[in-house]
Enzyme design. Sequence first.
Site, mmCIF file in Angstrom:
data_model
loop_
_atom_site.group_PDB
_atom_site.id
_atom_site.type_symbol
_atom_site.label_atom_id
_atom_site.label_comp_id
_atom_site.label_asym_id
_atom_site.label_seq_id
_atom_site.Cartn_x
_atom_site.Cartn_y
_atom_site.Cartn_z
ATOM 1 C CB SER A 242 -0.882 0.006 1.246
ATOM 2 O OG SER A 242 -0.094 0.281 2.383
ATOM 3 C CE LYS A 243 0.056 6.230 -3.922
ATOM 4 N NZ LYS A 243 -1.193 6.838 -4.286
ATOM 5 N NE ARG A 244 -0.187 3.490 7.310
ATOM 6 C CZ ARG A 244 -0.480 2.427 8.050
ATOM 7 N NH1 ARG A 244 -1.553 1.733 7.786
ATOM 8 N NH2 ARG A 244 0.305 2.062 9.035
#
Length: 474
Positions: A242-244
Amino acid sequence: MSSPIITRFAPSPTGFLHIGGARTALFNWAFARGRKGKMLLRIEDTDRERSTDAAVTAILDGLTWLGLTWDGDAVSQYARAERHREVANELLKRGKAYHCYCTPQELEAMRAKAEAEKRPIRYDGTWRDRDPSSAPAVVKPVIRFKAPQQGETVIEDHAQGRVVIPNKDLDDLIILRSDGNPTYNLSVVVDDHDMGVTHIIRGVDHLTNAARQTQIYLAMGWSVPDMTHVPLIHGPDGAKLSKRHGALGVEAYRAMGYLPAALRNYLARLGWSHGDDEIFSTEQLVEWFTLDSLGKSASRFDFAKLENLNGHYIRHTPDAELLRHLLAFMPHAEGGPDLLARTDDAMKAKLLRAMAGLKERAKTLVELLKGAAFLYASRPLSMDDKARQILVDGGHAALAALHPVLAGAGDWTAHTLEAAVKTHAEQAGLKLGKLAQPLRAALTGTSTSPGIFDVLEVLGRDEALARIADQAKP
RNA sequence: GCGCCCUUCGUCUAUCGGUUAGGACGACAGCCUUUCACGUUGUAAAGACGGGUUCGACUCCCGUAGGGCGCGCCA
């Protein structure tokens, strides 16, 4: 003598160069470089809706920053559409493809029905053997590949081994859209063939495509390139990146202060290994890299390990070279452009002299820059909480006593300064820490820094004495 | 739902039928020390589960479970 190796990296310009793509590029690059071959770059931009020039730029910049160079100019897949149409028509002529007049709505209904009945979602072959004369005049047809329905398609894959896919599970894919534009699977096959690609190295998410592409190669009578499908990179939780987590563009890694060499080393160890070797140069990677030493299972992205590696690379980079990295990094750092503007030759000289002490304490360029902040600070320095506490707890007085000692020191070098302070400590019956910490607070405004005598030297006599005087109180 | 693939310490991995299952990151503890780091020493930590095959399985086979990928007029 065998023919030269040609690999290719073929990203679609719908976003940045993410970490998985970067690793794929690294493997393609290392494989080609290690065999005196070439790595080509092809931009898969046949989706005109989603491809952007900004993404192309981001990908090129990302590869360049990572130090991955390609041979020749980047090829635009879209620019070759005419050639792809030509092959689609050739397939039509050979009876390996056919016109399909189903509308998107009909296809959607077909999928919905299959899903409701819990059947596999596949094109049902409505137009496969139907007489085109019964075609509705208003519908512009697509061209579908006439995939074999019996038997199986085999992919001999370096990473995955021998993968067998039943042909009944592969439907007739669209190779030319109703607007006359080719689709991915056709374009890839034609381009890889025309560009002379000998080895395809890409993510396993393309494994099913490999089967469909193999069928197209066979239908055209072309030889199938050597295939390698590398496992994917997952986030720390094992799920999709994910982006995180890590699904960031490589420019984000640059902004986080990682060195390209460290990232290359880290990425190489994800899904690939050379015995117990953990830290190795890019030259060694190129020398050691083989397709058969690739793993088959997905790996998780671990920032802690990347940080550790990055710290190692920072510590082992020569000071002058590291300074160049730091300077190049500043435009991408938070508050960096401002600091860069204040970095004149004198400051560069100070940074260079402080570098040896600074780099021991930094795992990223962000930390390195933060550690160098005291060089940029202007008087009177602002103190953080710990520094203030040190000063309150007798620090002010200690500095008052120390100031004349330092002012009277012979030459302003770490060596003589240390001797002077130690002598003073002995005479006063103090532990060195009782003097070093107040000095650190006064000189840097913090409670941590490189060795305090080095700090004194780098700051220079006037500035150091002034900072001490600022905090010296009886 | 269908197809393909995967499964060794928390994480990345070594092992290619016979090892006290090794290394690295991280964690914990000690040492070093003017702070923080670095360095260094040590400790804990793994073969998903169940069946086979074999003199002998982490390694080969089958099954189960869990996970991933794919199934667009996207790439």
